[in-house]
Design an enzyme around this catalytic site. Structure first.
Site, PDB file in Angstrom:
ATOM      1  N   GLY A  45       0.838  -1.190   0.000  1.00  0.00           N
ATOM      2  CA  GLY A  45       0.000   0.000   0.000  1.00  0.00           C
ATOM      3  C   GLY A  45       0.875   1.242   0.000  1.00  0.00           C
ATOM      4  O   GLY A  45       0.632   2.195   0.750  1.00  0.00           O
ATOM      5  N   HIS A  46       1.915   1.215  -0.814  1.00  0.00           N
ATOM      6  CA  HIS A  46       2.801   2.366  -0.941  1.00  0.00           C
ATOM      7  C   HIS A  46       3.672   2.206  -2.181  1.00  0.00           C
ATOM      8  O   HIS A  46       3.671   1.157  -2.825  1.00  0.00           O
ATOM      9  CB  HIS A  46       3.664   2.517   0.318  1.00  0.00           C
ATOM     10  CG  HIS A  46       4.464   1.315   0.670  1.00  0.00           C
ATOM     11  ND1 HIS A  46       4.156   0.479   1.708  1.00  0.00           N
ATOM     12  CD2 HIS A  46       5.548   0.773   0.086  1.00  0.00           C
ATOM     13  CE1 HIS A  46       5.022  -0.504   1.767  1.00  0.00           C
ATOM     14  NE2 HIS A  46       5.879  -0.353   0.788  1.00  0.00           N
TER      15      HIS A  46
END
Ligand code: T46
Length: 136
Positions: A51-52
């Site tokens: 998630g990055h």
């Protein structure tokens, strides 16, 4: 760099009746030298990681045991890889958003990374990543 630059790398495998051996040399099997290794383990069922995106970090991601899915996204195109062999590594170049899920029980994800840990290298907000990547 975009999603086409990310690819599965077939690592050397020395087959042996005593057990197989795989090795990785920085700058030889992967297009970068690594300064850090880390691994994810004891991942509970249903958990999601990632998630990055990273600004400058190059990585090789290997399923040392078990399996999991990695979803890559350069902001224009997306691709999902299912990693389940310890002699395959997924090369992920900088500026790629990634999410990981579908971890099997007992799976271990090892990452070889081009730089030491640096929180300022992360985009953890997708909108911020898109602005930096494509100016939108
Ligand atoms: C990726 C996937 C596969 C450190 O202190 N040192 C480190 O070297 C790392 C990687 C993390 N941390 C700290 C920073 C956070 O407080 O550990 C915590 C979780 O890190 P992160 O949000 O990076 O964890 P994941 O599992 O979501 O992502 C990591 C990698 O960062 C990422 O690049 O591709 O593993």
């Amino acid at each position: 760099m975009n999603i086409e630059d990310c690819k599965i790398i077939d690592l050397p495998k020395i087959s042996d009746p005593r057990g197989n051996l795989t090795f990785v040399e920085g700058g030889v099997h992967v297009p970068f030298d690594f300064q850090r290794a880390y691994y994810l383990y004891d991942v509970p069922g249903g958990a999601e990681r990632g998630g990055h995106a990273h600004k400058a970090l190059s990585q090789l991601i290997i399923a040392m045991s078990g399996s999991f899915d990695i979803h890559l996204d350069d902001g224009r195109n997306k691709k999902t890889y299912h990693l389940n062999r310890s002699y395959y590594g997924l090369y992920v170049c900088p500026m790629i958003w990634r999410e990981m899920d579908n971890f099997s029980s007992g799976s271990v994800c090892m990452v070889l990374a081009s730089h030491k840990y640096d929180e300022s290298d992360y985009y953890r907000d997708y909108a911020e990543f898109m602005r930096a990547r494509w100016g939108v």
